[in-house]
Write a protein that holds these residues in place. Structure first.
Motif, mmCIF file in Angstrom:
data_model
loop_
_atom_site.group_PDB
_atom_site.id
_atom_site.type_symbol
_atom_site.label_atom_id
_atom_site.label_comp_id
_atom_site.label_asym_id
_atom_site.label_seq_id
_atom_site.Cartn_x
_atom_site.Cartn_y
_atom_site.Cartn_z
ATOM 1 N N SER A 97 6.415 4.379 26.867
ATOM 2 C CA SER A 97 5.476 5.613 27.743
ATOM 3 C C SER A 97 5.230 4.951 29.045
ATOM 4 C CB SER A 97 4.153 5.424 27.040
ATOM 5 O OG SER A 97 3.544 3.939 26.830
ATOM 6 N N PHE A 98 4.486 5.332 29.711
ATOM 7 C CA PHE A 98 4.020 5.223 31.128
ATOM 8 C C PHE A 98 3.787 3.485 31.307
ATOM 9 C CE2 PHE A 98 1.153 4.603 34.661
ATOM 10 C CZ PHE A 98 1.976 4.817 35.693
ATOM 11 N N ALA A 99 2.871 2.904 30.461
ATOM 12 C CA ALA A 99 2.766 1.677 30.505
ATOM 13 C C ALA A 99 3.355 0.655 29.861
ATOM 14 C CB ALA A 99 1.081 1.373 30.134
ATOM 15 N N GLN A 100 3.540 1.193 28.182
ATOM 16 C CA GLN A 100 4.044 0.245 27.472
ATOM 17 C C GLN A 100 4.881 0.605 26.422
ATOM 18 O OE1 GLN A 100 3.159 -2.894 27.052
ATOM 19 N NE2 GLN A 100 1.167 -2.882 28.157
ATOM 20 N N THR A 101 5.779 0.055 25.716
ATOM 21 C CA THR A 101 6.785 0.737 24.813
ATOM 22 C C THR A 101 6.341 0.358 23.396
ATOM 23 O OG1 THR A 101 8.679 0.100 26.378
ATOM 24 C CG2 THR A 101 9.109 0.531 23.816
ATOM 25 N N SER A 102 6.014 1.523 22.590
ATOM 26 C CA SER A 102 5.696 1.260 21.064
ATOM 27 C C SER A 102 7.042 1.311 20.236
ATOM 28 C CB SER A 102 4.939 2.639 20.758
ATOM 29 O OG SER A 102 5.698 3.805 20.716
ATOM 30 N N MET A 103 6.590 0.803 19.198
ATOM 31 C CA MET A 103 7.949 0.590 18.068
ATOM 32 C C MET A 103 7.536 1.119 16.573
ATOM 33 S SD MET A 103 9.912 -2.990 17.230
ATOM 34 C CE MET A 103 8.407 -3.811 16.589
ATOM 35 N N SER A 104 8.574 1.817 15.930
ATOM 36 C CA SER A 104 8.290 2.247 14.503
ATOM 37 C C SER A 104 9.306 1.718 13.976
ATOM 38 C CB SER A 104 8.068 3.790 14.644
ATOM 39 O OG SER A 104 7.136 4.070 15.454
ATOM 40 N N TRP A 105 9.130 1.461 12.615
ATOM 41 C CA TRP A 105 10.020 1.074 11.710
ATOM 42 C C TRP A 105 9.897 2.013 10.325
ATOM 43 C CZ3 TRP A 105 8.714 -4.931 10.627
ATOM 44 C CH2 TRP A 105 8.861 -5.540 12.078
ATOM 45 N N ILE A 126 0.829 -1.372 0.016
ATOM 46 C CA ILE A 126 0.090 0.048 0.082
ATOM 47 C C ILE A 126 0.981 1.292 0.142
ATOM 48 C CG2 ILE A 126 -1.926 -1.069 0.922
ATOM 49 C CD1 ILE A 126 -1.145 -0.057 3.885
ATOM 50 N N GLY A 127 2.285 1.144 -0.350
ATOM 51 C CA GLY A 127 2.955 2.205 -0.570
ATOM 52 C C GLY A 127 3.416 3.131 0.814
ATOM 53 N N ALA A 128 3.216 2.191 1.713
ATOM 54 C CA ALA A 128 3.665 2.886 3.251
ATOM 55 C C ALA A 128 5.123 3.365 3.433
ATOM 56 C CB ALA A 128 3.180 1.853 4.483
ATOM 57 N N SER A 129 5.484 4.441 4.134
ATOM 58 C CA SER A 129 6.718 4.793 4.520
ATOM 59 C C SER A 129 7.131 4.420 5.847
ATOM 60 C CB SER A 129 6.736 6.497 4.226
ATOM 61 O OG SER A 129 5.689 6.976 5.291
ATOM 62 N N ASP A 130 6.226 4.299 6.766
ATOM 63 C CA ASP A 130 6.338 3.998 8.161
ATOM 64 C C ASP A 130 5.521 2.803 8.635
ATOM 65 O OD1 ASP A 130 8.489 6.038 9.208
ATOM 66 O OD2 ASP A 130 7.103 7.292 7.759
ATOM 67 N N LEU A 131 5.968 1.910 9.776
ATOM 68 C CA LEU A 131 5.170 0.976 10.100
ATOM 69 C C LEU A 131 5.289 1.270 11.767
ATOM 70 C CD1 LEU A 131 4.770 -2.775 8.979
ATOM 71 C CD2 LEU A 131 4.893 -2.057 11.464
ATOM 72 N N HIS A 132 3.969 1.286 12.459
ATOM 73 C CA HIS A 132 4.062 1.862 13.874
ATOM 74 C C HIS A 132 3.158 0.703 14.607
ATOM 75 C CE1 HIS A 132 5.320 5.763 13.141
ATOM 76 N NE2 HIS A 132 4.257 5.838 11.967
ATOM 77 N N PHE A 133 3.787 0.229 15.795
ATOM 78 C CA PHE A 133 3.422 -0.803 16.862
ATOM 79 C C PHE A 133 2.924 -0.083 17.965
ATOM 80 C CE2 PHE A 133 6.235 -2.818 13.971
ATOM 81 C CZ PHE A 133 5.768 -3.904 13.575
ATOM 82 N N ILE A 134 1.542 -0.052 18.232
ATOM 83 C CA ILE A 134 0.763 0.472 19.358
ATOM 84 C C ILE A 134 0.248 -0.563 20.423
ATOM 85 C CG2 ILE A 134 -0.839 2.486 20.132
ATOM 86 C CD1 ILE A 134 -0.197 3.440 17.194
ATOM 87 N N PRO A 135 0.935 -0.798 21.423
ATOM 88 C CA PRO A 135 0.269 -1.663 22.172
ATOM 89 C C PRO A 135 -0.512 -1.349 23.455
ATOM 90 C CG PRO A 135 2.754 -1.208 23.090
ATOM 91 C CD PRO A 135 2.366 -0.521 21.880
#
Length: 268
Positions: free
Chosen positions: A90-98, A15-24
Motif C-alpha cells: 500500500s502507500f505506507a506499508q506492505t500487508s501479507m496474507s496466507w 479456530i478453523g481459519a481459512s486465511d491469515l492476514h498481517f496488517i501493519p
C-alpha cells in the motif's frame, strides 16, 4: 522463524481459519484470521519481527526483492504444508496474507448427504462447466480437493496457480507465466492427454474464465472455483463476458456459517 510460522498456523487452525492476514501500521502489526467468512483478531507483533518474517517468506517463496512495490504471490513449503502467500504493498506499508492449508476432508464430512449426492450426479454427467462458488472463506477450495480425492478412478488433469494440495493419482499442472506456461497453453497440452475431467483451479480473471469455458466446449467436464455471492451474480458475469453461453453450467454456491450449505442450479 519456522517455529513462529508453525505457531501462527496452529493458532489459526484451532479456530478453523481459512486465511491469515498481517496488517501493519506505524507501531505494530495486527494479525487477523478469517473463520466462517468472518474476520477476527488473532494476535499482534512488533514491526521489526514482521519485517524479518516477510523477508523470510519472500526468500523461500523465490520472490524478487526488486519487485516489492507491486503485488506478489508465491508458495511457501513447511514440512508437509503448502502455504499460498500474497503481498499487497500500500502507500505506507506492505500487508501479507496466507491461505492456510488443512487436512483433506471427506466430502460427506463437509456437506449434507443430499448435496454430496448432487455432486456425484454432476460428475457422472461427464460434461458441462461446474462452478463451485462462494465468498471468501466459504470453503470452495476445501470442497474442491475433497471432491478430487473421491474421483481417483477418473483421469483428472488440473491447471492451478499454484496447486494448494497434492492429490495422489491426479495430474496437477502449475501455471508459470515466465516459462510460457499460461492457462491457455496448459489447456492445449491437457486436451492432448486424454483427460476425463479438467480442473481450472480458481477463476480470478476473464482470461481464466474463458479458458474454463473453452475446456468445457471441448466436451470434457470442467470444474472450477469461482468467487461469487450468488448464482445470479455468477451468471451475470458469464453473460457479460461470453454473451449467450452454449455449454451446460452447473452451479453450487457455498455459504459457511455453523455448517456449509449449498445453493444449486443448472443452466442448459
Amino acid at each position: 522463524m519456522k517455529e513462529l510460522i508453525e505457531d501462527l498456523l496452529d493458532g489459526a487452525r484451532q479456530i478453523g481459519a481459512s486465511d491469515l492476514h498481517f496488517i501493519p501500521d506505524a507501531n505494530q502489526v495486527k494479525v487477523q484470521v478469517r473463520s466462517a467468512s468472518k474476520l477476527a483478531a488473532l494476535q499482534s507483533m512488533d514491526v521489526e519481527l514482521y519485517d524479518r518474517l516477510t523477508l523470510h517468506m519472500r526468500y523461500w517463496c523465490s520472490l524478487p526483492e526488486s519487485n516489492q512495490r507491486i503485488p506478489q504471490s508465491g508458495v511457501y513449503e513447511l514440512n508437509q504444508d503448502v502455504i499460498r502467500v500474497t503481498f499487497l504493498p500500500s502507500f505506507a506499508q506492505t500487508s501479507m496474507s496466507w491461505r492456510i492449508p488443512h487436512d483433506t476432508f471427506e466430502l460427506q464430512h463437509l456437506l449434507r448427504s443430499h448435496d454430496v449426492e448432487r455432486f456425484q450426479k454432476v460428475v457422472a454427467s461427464h460434461h458441462g462447466l461446474f462452478f463451485i462458488g462462494g465468498s471468501t472463506g466459504a470453503g470452495k477450495t476445501t470442497v474442491l480437493y475433497a471432491l478430487l480425492n473421491q474421483l481417483k478412478h477418473e483421469r483428472i488433469v488440473t491447471i492451478e496457480n499454484p496447486p494448494e494440495q497434492m492429490v495422489d493419482g491426479v495430474i496437477q499442472l502449475e501455471v508459470n507465466a515466465k516459462a510460457g506456461l499460461s492457462h491457455r497453453h496448459l489447456l492445449k497440452e491437457t486436451l492432448r492427454a486424454d483427460p476425463d475431467i479438467i480442473v481450472i483451479g480458481e477463476v480470478r480473471t476473464d482470461e481464466e474464465l474463458m479458458v474454463a469455458y473453452d475446456a468445457a466446449l471441448s466436451g470434457h467436464l470442467t470444474i472450477t472455483t469461482f468467487h461469487t455471492a450468488s448464482i445470479q451474480d455468477g451468471e451475470k458475469r458469464l453473460t457479460q463476458l461470453l454473451g449467450m453461453a452454449t455449454v451446460e453450467r452447473h452451479w453450487c454456491v457455498l455459504t459457511r456459517n455453523q455448517e456449509v450449505t449449498c445453493e444449486w442450479s443448472t443452466f442448459r
